[in-house]
Design a protein around this motif. Structure first.
Motif, PDB file in Angstrom:
ATOM      1  N   CYS A   1       0.797  -1.227   0.000  1.00 54.91           N
ATOM      2  CA  CYS A   1       0.000   0.000   0.000  1.00 54.91           C
ATOM      3  C   CYS A   1       0.831   1.280   0.000  1.00 54.91           C
ATOM      4  CB  CYS A   1      -0.935   0.008   1.199  1.00 54.91           C
ATOM      5  SG  CYS A   1      -2.059  -1.395   1.234  1.00 54.91           S
ATOM      6  N   GLY A   2       2.095   1.186   0.382  1.00 56.62           N
ATOM      7  CA  GLY A   2       2.946   2.368   0.384  1.00 56.62           C
ATOM      8  C   GLY A   2       3.016   3.095   1.713  1.00 56.62           C
ATOM      9  N   TRP A   3       2.325   2.604   2.731  1.00 55.28           N
ATOM     10  CA  TRP A   3       2.351   3.238   4.048  1.00 55.28           C
ATOM     11  C   TRP A   3       2.100   2.204   5.133  1.00 55.28           C
ATOM     12  CZ3 TRP A   3      -2.100   2.882   6.962  1.00 55.28           C
ATOM     13  CH2 TRP A   3      -3.275   2.539   6.264  1.00 55.28           C
ATOM     14  N   MET A   4       2.540   2.529   6.351  1.00 61.46           N
ATOM     15  CA  MET A   4       2.242   1.692   7.507  1.00 61.46           C
ATOM     16  C   MET A   4       2.292   2.563   8.749  1.00 61.46           C
ATOM     17  SD  MET A   4       5.419  -0.791   8.410  1.00 61.46           S
ATOM     18  CE  MET A   4       6.975  -0.117   8.910  1.00 61.46           C
TER      19      MET A   4
ATOM     20  N   SER B   1      18.422   5.493   2.583  1.00 64.45           N
ATOM     21  CA  SER B   1      18.343   5.944   1.193  1.00 64.45           C
ATOM     22  C   SER B   1      17.167   6.889   0.964  1.00 64.45           C
ATOM     23  CB  SER B   1      18.203   4.739   0.254  1.00 64.45           C
ATOM     24  OG  SER B   1      16.920   4.151   0.403  1.00 64.45           O
ATOM     25  N   GLY B   2      16.239   6.940   1.925  1.00 67.33           N
ATOM     26  CA  GLY B   2      15.061   7.785   1.767  1.00 67.33           C
ATOM     27  C   GLY B   2      13.935   7.088   1.031  1.00 67.33           C
ATOM     28  N   GLU B   3      14.118   5.815   0.716  1.00 61.69           N
ATOM     29  CA  GLU B   3      13.065   5.069   0.036  1.00 61.69           C
ATOM     30  C   GLU B   3      11.832   4.946   0.929  1.00 61.69           C
ATOM     31  OE1 GLU B   3      12.360   0.545  -1.562  1.00 61.69           O
ATOM     32  OE2 GLU B   3      14.403   1.318  -1.573  1.00 61.69           O
ATOM     33  N   VAL B   4      12.073   4.880   2.246  1.00 61.32           N
ATOM     34  CA  VAL B   4      10.992   4.853   3.234  1.00 61.32           C
ATOM     35  C   VAL B   4      11.279   5.938   4.261  1.00 61.32           C
ATOM     36  CG1 VAL B   4       9.900   3.497   5.060  1.00 61.32           C
ATOM     37  CG2 VAL B   4      10.575   2.385   2.946  1.00 61.32           C
TER      38      VAL B   4
ATOM     39  N   THR C   1       6.387   5.145   1.749  1.00 58.48           N
ATOM     40  CA  THR C   1       7.426   4.954   0.747  1.00 58.48           C
ATOM     41  C   THR C   1       7.536   6.238  -0.070  1.00 58.48           C
ATOM     42  OG1 THR C   1       5.883   4.078  -0.902  1.00 58.48           O
ATOM     43  CG2 THR C   1       6.973   2.466   0.555  1.00 58.48           C
ATOM     44  N   ARG C   2       8.687   6.457  -0.653  1.00 65.75           N
ATOM     45  CA  ARG C   2       8.885   7.653  -1.471  1.00 65.75           C
ATOM     46  C   ARG C   2       7.875   7.677  -2.616  1.00 65.75           C
ATOM     47  NH1 ARG C   2      14.244   7.424  -3.902  1.00 65.75           N
ATOM     48  NH2 ARG C   2      15.032   8.117  -1.908  1.00 65.75           N
ATOM     49  N   ALA C   3       7.660   6.529  -3.255  1.00 68.24           N
ATOM     50  CA  ALA C   3       6.742   6.466  -4.399  1.00 68.24           C
ATOM     51  C   ALA C   3       5.312   6.831  -3.990  1.00 68.24           C
ATOM     52  CB  ALA C   3       6.775   5.074  -5.022  1.00 68.24           C
ATOM     53  N   PHE C   4       4.837   6.303  -2.865  1.00 64.69           N
ATOM     54  CA  PHE C   4       3.476   6.603  -2.401  1.00 64.69           C
ATOM     55  C   PHE C   4       3.345   8.084  -2.067  1.00 64.69           C
ATOM     56  CE2 PHE C   4       0.434   7.075   1.151  1.00 64.69           C
ATOM     57  CZ  PHE C   4      -0.707   6.601   0.532  1.00 64.69           C
TER      58      PHE C   4
ATOM     59  N   GLY D   1      -3.780   6.170   5.142  1.00 66.67           N
ATOM     60  CA  GLY D   1      -2.708   6.480   4.198  1.00 66.67           C
ATOM     61  C   GLY D   1      -2.625   7.980   3.945  1.00 66.67           C
ATOM     62  N   CYS D   2      -3.783   8.610   3.853  1.00 70.23           N
ATOM     63  CA  CYS D   2      -3.850  10.060   3.693  1.00 70.23           C
ATOM     64  C   CYS D   2      -3.283  10.748   4.929  1.00 70.23           C
ATOM     65  CB  CYS D   2      -5.296  10.481   3.449  1.00 70.23           C
ATOM     66  SG  CYS D   2      -5.498  12.244   3.144  1.00 70.23           S
ATOM     67  N   ARG D   3      -3.622  10.237   6.110  1.00 75.79           N
ATOM     68  CA  ARG D   3      -3.097  10.801   7.353  1.00 75.79           C
ATOM     69  C   ARG D   3      -1.576  10.683   7.387  1.00 75.79           C
ATOM     70  NH1 ARG D   3      -6.633   8.974  10.342  1.00 75.79           N
ATOM     71  NH2 ARG D   3      -7.791  10.857  10.671  1.00 75.79           N
ATOM     72  N   ALA D   4      -1.030   9.571   6.886  1.00 75.26           N
ATOM     73  CA  ALA D   4       0.423   9.381   6.843  1.00 75.26           C
ATOM     74  C   ALA D   4       1.073  10.466   5.977  1.00 75.26           C
ATOM     75  CB  ALA D   4       0.767   7.990   6.312  1.00 75.26           C
TER      76      ALA D   4
END
Length: 125
Positions: free
Chosen positions: A24-27, A48-51, A65-68, A100-103
């Motif tokens: 999902c891109g977040w936790m 690395s900043g990926e997360v 995650t950077r992508a999310f 996820g929005c809150r993250a």
């Protein structure tokens, strides 16, 4: 003729799992120990900043995650527009999960792009 067996519905992934972060891109982690354990288990992704992880006022740790983050950051900011909104209001307009929005909002708060005017109500900075 018998119909083929249907696959059992998959159980939802816990929001505190690595699998949830990857899918999902977040936790969300509940305490310092969980956050520290995650950072120690995946130092390459964190360095690395990926997360990215951020502790919020609710004492929970929000990892994205950077992508999310990059794929939804502009949408969240534009959804705020000129009025204060909750994470739930923003998420429903963007079609993403409220947590996820809150993250994303927690990370935007830290960078100064968003303000939390009152508990749970966000606005552009």
């Amino acid at each position: 003729p018998a119909s083929p067996p249907s696959a059992a519905p998959a159980a939802p992934l816990p929001v505190s799992s690595i699998a949830h972060l990857e899918k999902c891109g977040w936790m969300i982690l509940e305490n310092d120990t969980e956050a520290r354990n995650f950072a120690n288990a995946f130092p390459d992704k964190v360095k690395s900043g990926e997360v990215r992880g951020q502790r919020a006022f609710d004492r929970r740790y929000y990892f994205v995650t950077r992508a999310f983050f990059e794929s939804h950051e502009k949408g969240v900011q534009s959804a705020l527009g000129k009025s204060d909104k909750t994470a739930e209001e923003i998420s429903s307009s963007l079609g993403i999960d409220a947590e996820g929005c809150r993250a994303i909002l927690v990370h935007l708060l830290e960078s100064g792009d968003v303000m939390e005017k009152k508990k749970g109500k966000f606005s552009r900075a």
